[in-house]
Design a protein around this motif. Structure first.
Motif, PDB file in Angstrom:
ATOM      1  N   PRO A 197     -12.169  39.258  32.199  1.00 20.41           N
ATOM      2  CA  PRO A 197     -12.552  38.005  31.274  1.00 20.41           C
ATOM      3  C   PRO A 197     -13.260  37.005  31.623  1.00 20.41           C
ATOM      4  N   PHE A 198     -13.414  37.066  32.975  1.00 22.12           N
ATOM      5  CA  PHE A 198     -14.219  35.846  33.523  1.00 22.12           C
ATOM      6  C   PHE A 198     -15.901  35.827  33.459  1.00 22.12           C
ATOM      7  N   GLU A 199     -16.184  34.857  32.654  1.00 23.12           N
ATOM      8  CA  GLU A 199     -17.810  34.875  32.278  1.00 23.12           C
ATOM      9  C   GLU A 199     -18.646  34.442  33.469  1.00 23.12           C
ATOM     10  N   LEU A 200     -19.592  35.166  33.907  1.00 25.27           N
ATOM     11  CA  LEU A 200     -20.415  34.969  34.872  1.00 25.27           C
ATOM     12  C   LEU A 200     -21.597  34.051  34.347  1.00 25.27           C
ATOM     13  N   LEU A 201     -21.798  34.113  33.061  1.00 21.28           N
ATOM     14  CA  LEU A 201     -23.132  33.586  32.451  1.00 21.28           C
ATOM     15  C   LEU A 201     -22.771  32.412  31.480  1.00 21.28           C
ATOM     16  N   LYS A 202     -23.559  31.346  31.466  1.00 18.61           N
ATOM     17  CA  LYS A 202     -23.418  30.208  30.606  1.00 18.61           C
ATOM     18  C   LYS A 202     -24.233  30.890  29.152  1.00 18.61           C
ATOM     19  N   PRO A 203     -23.616  30.328  27.928  1.00 19.25           N
ATOM     20  CA  PRO A 203     -24.259  31.095  26.816  1.00 19.25           C
ATOM     21  C   PRO A 203     -25.629  30.713  26.642  1.00 19.25           C
ATOM     22  N   ASP A 204     -26.071  29.529  27.302  1.00 21.06           N
ATOM     23  CA  ASP A 204     -27.549  29.161  26.996  1.00 21.06           C
ATOM     24  C   ASP A 204     -28.483  29.807  28.072  1.00 21.06           C
ATOM     25  N   ASP A 205     -28.064  30.683  28.986  1.00 23.11           N
ATOM     26  CA  ASP A 205     -28.648  31.198  29.960  1.00 23.11           C
ATOM     27  C   ASP A 205     -29.618  32.147  29.440  1.00 23.11           C
ATOM     28  N   LEU A 206     -30.929  32.247  30.019  1.00 21.59           N
ATOM     29  CA  LEU A 206     -31.854  33.351  29.671  1.00 21.59           C
ATOM     30  C   LEU A 206     -31.379  34.741  29.829  1.00 21.59           C
ATOM     31  N   ILE A 207     -30.399  35.047  31.033  1.00 16.23           N
ATOM     32  CA  ILE A 207     -29.887  36.149  31.370  1.00 16.23           C
ATOM     33  C   ILE A 207     -28.870  36.568  30.286  1.00 16.23           C
ATOM     34  N   HIS A 208     -28.140  35.596  29.959  1.00 14.65           N
ATOM     35  CA  HIS A 208     -27.141  35.968  28.818  1.00 14.65           C
ATOM     36  C   HIS A 208     -27.597  36.661  27.559  1.00 14.65           C
ATOM     37  N   ALA A 209     -28.796  35.858  27.207  1.00 15.82           N
ATOM     38  CA  ALA A 209     -29.719  36.466  26.218  1.00 15.82           C
ATOM     39  C   ALA A 209     -30.264  37.703  26.195  1.00 15.82           C
ATOM     40  N   TRP A 210     -30.808  38.138  27.543  1.00 18.55           N
ATOM     41  CA  TRP A 210     -31.355  39.274  27.793  1.00 18.55           C
ATOM     42  C   TRP A 210     -30.106  40.400  27.781  1.00 18.55           C
ATOM     43  N   ARG A 211     -29.027  39.884  28.295  1.00 18.02           N
ATOM     44  CA  ARG A 211     -27.665  40.931  28.133  1.00 18.02           C
ATOM     45  C   ARG A 211     -27.315  41.325  26.937  1.00 18.02           C
ATOM     46  N   GLU A 212     -27.320  40.303  25.795  1.00 19.24           N
ATOM     47  CA  GLU A 212     -27.009  40.494  24.647  1.00 19.24           C
ATOM     48  C   GLU A 212     -28.021  41.434  23.809  1.00 19.24           C
ATOM     49  N   ARG A 213     -29.386  41.381  24.305  1.00 15.90           N
ATOM     50  CA  ARG A 213     -30.373  42.580  23.888  1.00 15.90           C
ATOM     51  C   ARG A 213     -30.014  43.503  24.177  1.00 15.90           C
ATOM     52  N   MET A 214     -29.520  43.882  25.595  1.00 16.80           N
ATOM     53  CA  MET A 214     -29.285  44.935  26.153  1.00 16.80           C
ATOM     54  C   MET A 214     -28.172  45.753  25.513  1.00 16.80           C
ATOM     55  N   LEU A 215     -27.168  44.985  24.958  1.00 20.63           N
ATOM     56  CA  LEU A 215     -25.834  45.607  24.381  1.00 20.63           C
ATOM     57  C   LEU A 215     -26.316  45.967  23.300  1.00 20.63           C
ATOM     58  N   ASP A 216     -27.404  45.633  22.499  1.00 23.89           N
ATOM     59  CA  ASP A 216     -27.547  46.152  21.063  1.00 23.89           C
ATOM     60  C   ASP A 216     -28.527  47.459  21.202  1.00 23.89           C
ATOM     61  N   LEU A 217     -28.927  47.914  22.451  1.00 26.08           N
ATOM     62  CA  LEU A 217     -29.721  48.849  22.505  1.00 26.08           C
ATOM     63  C   LEU A 217     -28.748  50.144  22.388  1.00 26.08           C
ATOM     64  N   PHE A 218     -29.579  51.173  21.465  1.00 30.84           N
ATOM     65  CA  PHE A 218     -29.075  52.276  21.240  1.00 30.84           C
ATOM     66  C   PHE A 218     -27.861  52.551  20.460  1.00 30.84           C
ATOM     67  N   ASP A 219     -27.917  51.669  19.442  1.00 31.06           N
ATOM     68  CA  ASP A 219     -26.964  51.453  18.050  1.00 31.06           C
ATOM     69  C   ASP A 219     -25.851  50.742  18.868  1.00 31.06           C
ATOM     70  N   GLY A 220     -26.083  49.869  19.700  1.00 30.55           N
ATOM     71  CA  GLY A 220     -24.994  49.228  20.412  1.00 30.55           C
ATOM     72  C   GLY A 220     -24.210  49.985  21.235  1.00 30.55           C
ATOM     73  N   MET A 221     -24.545  50.833  22.038  1.00 31.17           N
ATOM     74  CA  MET A 221     -23.842  51.823  22.758  1.00 31.17           C
ATOM     75  C   MET A 221     -22.819  51.074  23.744  1.00 31.17           C
TER      76      MET A 221
END
Length: 231
Positions: A197-221
């Motif tokens: 549950p420990f979050e490594l990234l801040k919500p406004d981090d560009l890496i966080h936004a990239w991770r969100e895009r990755m999570l959405d790939l392939f129908d959100g696999m």
């Protein structure tokens, strides 16, 4: 014979958490190849030993056994040239190899933040083995390894800065679209996300936004994988 991918799982077989297995899982999805996921645990060495390996991922494809995430990626690229390329050519392959090595080091940088949380998610038959081997390598109890992790977060975030700088000018490491370089780096972030549950990234981090895009790939696999709720 169905294509099978042996993947490390916790007590919940849906909690597939190996960063290396996630590289392969994303690569298979990129190649648009169906596969059967076979949850595997540390205590089941004989299961993958029959396929000539001691570690996952192990891919069994039409009775051909391939292990090691990088070797599997090269196998998929060679065996299925008519499917979307993982590398986009030899230059992309060479760059992905460099990023693969950098990401392996990043896994070691992240482990001290989540290692005790991983132990809590394991199957009971794996816990003693995991604690014994990881504490031997780290030289202290898992609980001591993660102690004071909040104070160490800035060091980790500075380590990740080259990734952040790249994402300032492009949405993915692969450029306009993701490729294997993205899957390599995504693996450790997904590892942390599904075990701790420990979050490594801040919500406004560009890496966080990239991770969100990755999570959405392939129908959100990847987004569909179970996560640990914060207490």
């Amino acid at each position: 014979m169905a294509r099978r991918l042996y993947e490390l799982a916790g007590s919940d077989p849906a909690r597939l958490f190996s960063p290396y297995c996630w590289r392969t899982r994303m690569a298979l999805a990129h190649k648009e190849l169906d596969f059967e996921s076979v949850p595997w645990r540390f205590a089941e060495k004989d299961v993958i030993g029959a396929h000539g390996s001691e570690k996952v991922p192990v891919l069994v494809d039409d009775e051909i056994c391939v292990n090691d995430s990088w070797v599997i990626a090269e196998y998929l690229e060679k065996t299925y040239p008519d499917r979307p390329s993982l590398f986009g050519g030899e230059g992309g392959r060479a760059m992905a190899r460099f990023i693969n090595n950098w990401s392996d080091i990043s896994i070691g940088q992240m482990a001290p933040f989540i290692i005790a949380d991983i132990h809590a998610q394991l199957d009971p038959g794996d816990k003693d083995y995991f604690r014994r081997t990881r504490e031997k390598g780290m030289g202290k109890p898992l609980e001591e390894v993660v102690a004071g992790r909040e104070a160490r977060l800035d060091d980790l975030r500075r380590w990740l800065h080259p990734l952040r700088m790249t994402l300032r000018t492009q949405p993915y490491l692969g450029g306009a679209k993701p490729n294997y370089a993205d899957y390599v780096v995504f693996g450790p972030f997904q590892w942390a996300r599904v075990t701790s549950p420990f979050e490594l990234l801040k919500p406004d981090d560009l890496i966080h936004a990239w991770r969100e895009r990755m999570l959405d790939l392939f129908d959100g696999m990847a987004r569909k994988a179970p996560v640990v709720d914060a207490a």
